[in-house]
Design a protein around this motif. Structure first.
Motif, PDB file in Angstrom:
ATOM      1  N   GLY A  13     -14.468  17.122 -56.850  1.00 51.66           N
ATOM      2  CA  GLY A  13     -15.577  17.011 -57.789  1.00 51.66           C
ATOM      3  C   GLY A  13     -16.634  18.088 -57.626  1.00 51.66           C
ATOM      4  N   ALA A  14     -16.458  18.986 -56.663  1.00 50.25           N
ATOM      5  CA  ALA A  14     -17.444  20.048 -56.419  1.00 50.25           C
ATOM      6  C   ALA A  14     -17.474  21.039 -57.576  1.00 50.25           C
ATOM      7  CB  ALA A  14     -17.111  20.779 -55.124  1.00 50.25           C
ATOM      8  N   ILE A  15     -18.662  21.504 -57.893  1.00 46.25           N
ATOM      9  CA  ILE A  15     -18.870  22.540 -58.903  1.00 46.25           C
ATOM     10  C   ILE A  15     -19.080  23.855 -58.158  1.00 46.25           C
ATOM     11  CG2 ILE A  15     -20.342  23.334 -60.789  1.00 46.25           C
ATOM     12  CD1 ILE A  15     -18.756  20.793 -61.444  1.00 46.25           C
ATOM     13  N   LEU A  16     -18.276  24.855 -58.510  1.00 46.81           N
ATOM     14  CA  LEU A  16     -18.313  26.143 -57.819  1.00 46.81           C
ATOM     15  C   LEU A  16     -18.685  27.248 -58.803  1.00 46.81           C
ATOM     16  CD1 LEU A  16     -14.931  25.521 -56.041  1.00 46.81           C
ATOM     17  CD2 LEU A  16     -17.168  25.340 -54.987  1.00 46.81           C
ATOM     18  N   ARG A  17     -19.710  27.998 -58.481  1.00 44.35           N
ATOM     19  CA  ARG A  17     -20.155  29.108 -59.327  1.00 44.35           C
ATOM     20  C   ARG A  17     -19.545  30.400 -58.803  1.00 44.35           C
ATOM     21  NH1 ARG A  17     -23.200  26.592 -62.525  1.00 44.35           N
ATOM     22  NH2 ARG A  17     -24.673  24.994 -61.931  1.00 44.35           N
ATOM     23  N   SER A  69     -10.351  23.817 -62.066  1.00 41.24           N
ATOM     24  CA  SER A  69     -10.458  23.841 -63.521  1.00 41.24           C
ATOM     25  C   SER A  69     -11.613  24.747 -63.905  1.00 41.24           C
ATOM     26  CB  SER A  69     -10.736  22.444 -64.072  1.00 41.24           C
ATOM     27  OG  SER A  69      -9.722  21.557 -63.682  1.00 41.24           O
ATOM     28  N   LEU A  70     -11.354  25.664 -64.821  1.00 39.89           N
ATOM     29  CA  LEU A  70     -12.403  26.550 -65.322  1.00 39.89           C
ATOM     30  C   LEU A  70     -13.203  25.784 -66.365  1.00 39.89           C
ATOM     31  CD1 LEU A  70     -13.668  29.377 -65.350  1.00 39.89           C
ATOM     32  CD2 LEU A  70     -11.991  30.007 -67.075  1.00 39.89           C
ATOM     33  N   ILE A  71     -14.462  25.497 -66.058  1.00 34.74           N
ATOM     34  CA  ILE A  71     -15.312  24.716 -66.954  1.00 34.74           C
ATOM     35  C   ILE A  71     -15.949  25.611 -68.001  1.00 34.74           C
ATOM     36  CG2 ILE A  71     -17.378  23.284 -67.100  1.00 34.74           C
ATOM     37  CD1 ILE A  71     -16.773  22.293 -64.320  1.00 34.74           C
ATOM     38  N   SER A  72     -16.519  26.735 -67.551  1.00 38.35           N
ATOM     39  CA  SER A  72     -17.158  27.652 -68.493  1.00 38.35           C
ATOM     40  C   SER A  72     -17.033  29.078 -67.984  1.00 38.35           C
ATOM     41  CB  SER A  72     -18.635  27.299 -68.687  1.00 38.35           C
ATOM     42  OG  SER A  72     -19.352  27.531 -67.496  1.00 38.35           O
ATOM     43  N   GLY A  73     -17.125  30.018 -68.919  1.00 39.67           N
ATOM     44  CA  GLY A  73     -17.105  31.418 -68.566  1.00 39.67           C
ATOM     45  C   GLY A  73     -15.747  32.076 -68.671  1.00 39.67           C
ATOM     46  N   ALA A  74     -14.884  31.579 -69.544  1.00 41.39           N
ATOM     47  CA  ALA A  74     -13.541  32.145 -69.674  1.00 41.39           C
ATOM     48  C   ALA A  74     -13.585  33.618 -70.059  1.00 41.39           C
ATOM     49  CB  ALA A  74     -12.725  31.365 -70.697  1.00 41.39           C
ATOM     50  N   THR A  75     -14.585  34.033 -70.815  1.00 37.29           N
ATOM     51  CA  THR A  75     -14.681  35.430 -71.232  1.00 37.29           C
ATOM     52  C   THR A  75     -15.900  36.123 -70.640  1.00 37.29           C
ATOM     53  OG1 THR A  75     -15.860  34.814 -73.243  1.00 37.29           O
ATOM     54  CG2 THR A  75     -13.463  35.004 -73.400  1.00 37.29           C
ATOM     55  N   ALA A  76     -16.563  35.476 -69.700  1.00 32.18           N
ATOM     56  CA  ALA A  76     -17.764  36.049 -69.084  1.00 32.18           C
ATOM     57  C   ALA A  76     -17.514  36.355 -67.610  1.00 32.18           C
ATOM     58  CB  ALA A  76     -18.925  35.065 -69.210  1.00 32.18           C
ATOM     59  N   ASP A  78     -19.717  35.523 -65.240  1.00 34.23           N
ATOM     60  CA  ASP A  78     -20.200  34.338 -64.527  1.00 34.23           C
ATOM     61  C   ASP A  78     -19.370  33.133 -64.965  1.00 34.23           C
ATOM     62  OD1 ASP A  78     -22.256  35.686 -63.150  1.00 34.23           O
ATOM     63  OD2 ASP A  78     -23.520  35.593 -64.932  1.00 34.23           O
ATOM     64  N   LYS A  79     -18.715  32.508 -64.012  1.00 33.34           N
ATOM     65  CA  LYS A  79     -17.805  31.411 -64.296  1.00 33.34           C
ATOM     66  C   LYS A  79     -18.198  30.176 -63.494  1.00 33.34           C
ATOM     67  CE  LYS A  79     -14.136  34.753 -64.938  1.00 33.34           C
ATOM     68  NZ  LYS A  79     -14.206  34.780 -66.360  1.00 33.34           N
ATOM     69  N   VAL A  80     -17.794  29.022 -63.986  1.00 33.34           N
ATOM     70  CA  VAL A  80     -18.030  27.765 -63.287  1.00 33.34           C
ATOM     71  C   VAL A  80     -16.695  27.034 -63.191  1.00 33.34           C
ATOM     72  CG1 VAL A  80     -19.276  25.570 -63.302  1.00 33.34           C
ATOM     73  CG2 VAL A  80     -20.392  27.632 -64.169  1.00 33.34           C
ATOM     74  N   PHE A  81     -16.317  26.692 -61.962  1.00 34.88           N
ATOM     75  CA  PHE A  81     -15.088  25.950 -61.700  1.00 34.88           C
ATOM     76  C   PHE A  81     -15.423  24.573 -61.168  1.00 34.88           C
ATOM     77  CE2 PHE A  81     -13.568  30.288 -61.484  1.00 34.88           C
ATOM     78  CZ  PHE A  81     -12.300  30.226 -61.986  1.00 34.88           C
ATOM     79  N   ARG A  82     -14.525  23.629 -61.419  1.00 34.24           N
ATOM     80  CA  ARG A  82     -14.634  22.289 -60.834  1.00 34.24           C
ATOM     81  C   ARG A  82     -13.389  22.058 -60.002  1.00 34.24           C
ATOM     82  NH1 ARG A  82     -14.843  18.824 -65.126  1.00 34.24           N
ATOM     83  NH2 ARG A  82     -12.610  18.574 -65.050  1.00 34.24           N
ATOM     84  N   LEU A  83     -13.563  21.511 -58.828  1.00 31.98           N
ATOM     85  CA  LEU A  83     -12.444  21.193 -57.954  1.00 31.98           C
ATOM     86  C   LEU A  83     -12.052  19.735 -58.182  1.00 31.98           C
ATOM     87  CD1 LEU A  83     -10.587  22.139 -55.665  1.00 31.98           C
ATOM     88  CD2 LEU A  83     -12.309  21.327 -54.068  1.00 31.98           C
TER      89      LEU A  83
END
Length: 84
Positions: A13-17, A69-76, A78-83
Motif C-alpha cells: 500500500g506504500a506510495i512511492l514518488r 502499479s503506476l498511478i500517475s505520470g505515464a508520460t511525465a 515525475d511518477k507515482v507508484f503504488r506497491l
C-alpha cells in the motif's frame, strides 16, 4: 545497486514518488527527500522507459515488478507508484 537495498520501504500500500531520467548515459538509482531518482538508458517512446523504471524500482525494493502499479505520470518525468 544491490537487489533489495530499500526493502524497508516495501510495505504493501506504500506510495512511492519517482523522478525518472530516460536516455541517461548510465543507469542509476538514488533516494533523497522521499523521492527516488532513477536514471535509465531506455528511450521514452512506446513505454520503454516506464518499463525500465518499474524494473529498477522493483529491483531496489526487492519485490516483483508486477506488485508495482503506476498511478500517475505515464508520460511525465515525475511518477507515482503504488506497491500492492
Amino acid at each position: 545497486m544491490t537487489k533489495g537495498a530499500y526493502t524497508q520501504m516495501a510495505i504493501s500500500g506504500a506510495i512511492l514518488r519517482v523522478r525518472a531520467t530516460p536516455r541517461a548515459r548510465r543507469p542509476g538509482l538514488d533516494h533523497a527527500e522521499g523521492v527516488f531518482r532513477i536514471s535509465v538508458t531506455a528511450p521514452a517512446d512506446e513505454g520503454r522507459a516506464n518499463a525500465a523504471v518499474t524494473e529498477a524500482l522493483a529491483h531496489a525494493l526487492g519485490v516483483a515488478k508486477t506488485r508495482l502499479s503506476l498511478i500517475s505520470g505515464a508520460t511525465a518525468r515525475d511518477k507515482v507508484f503504488r506497491l500492492d
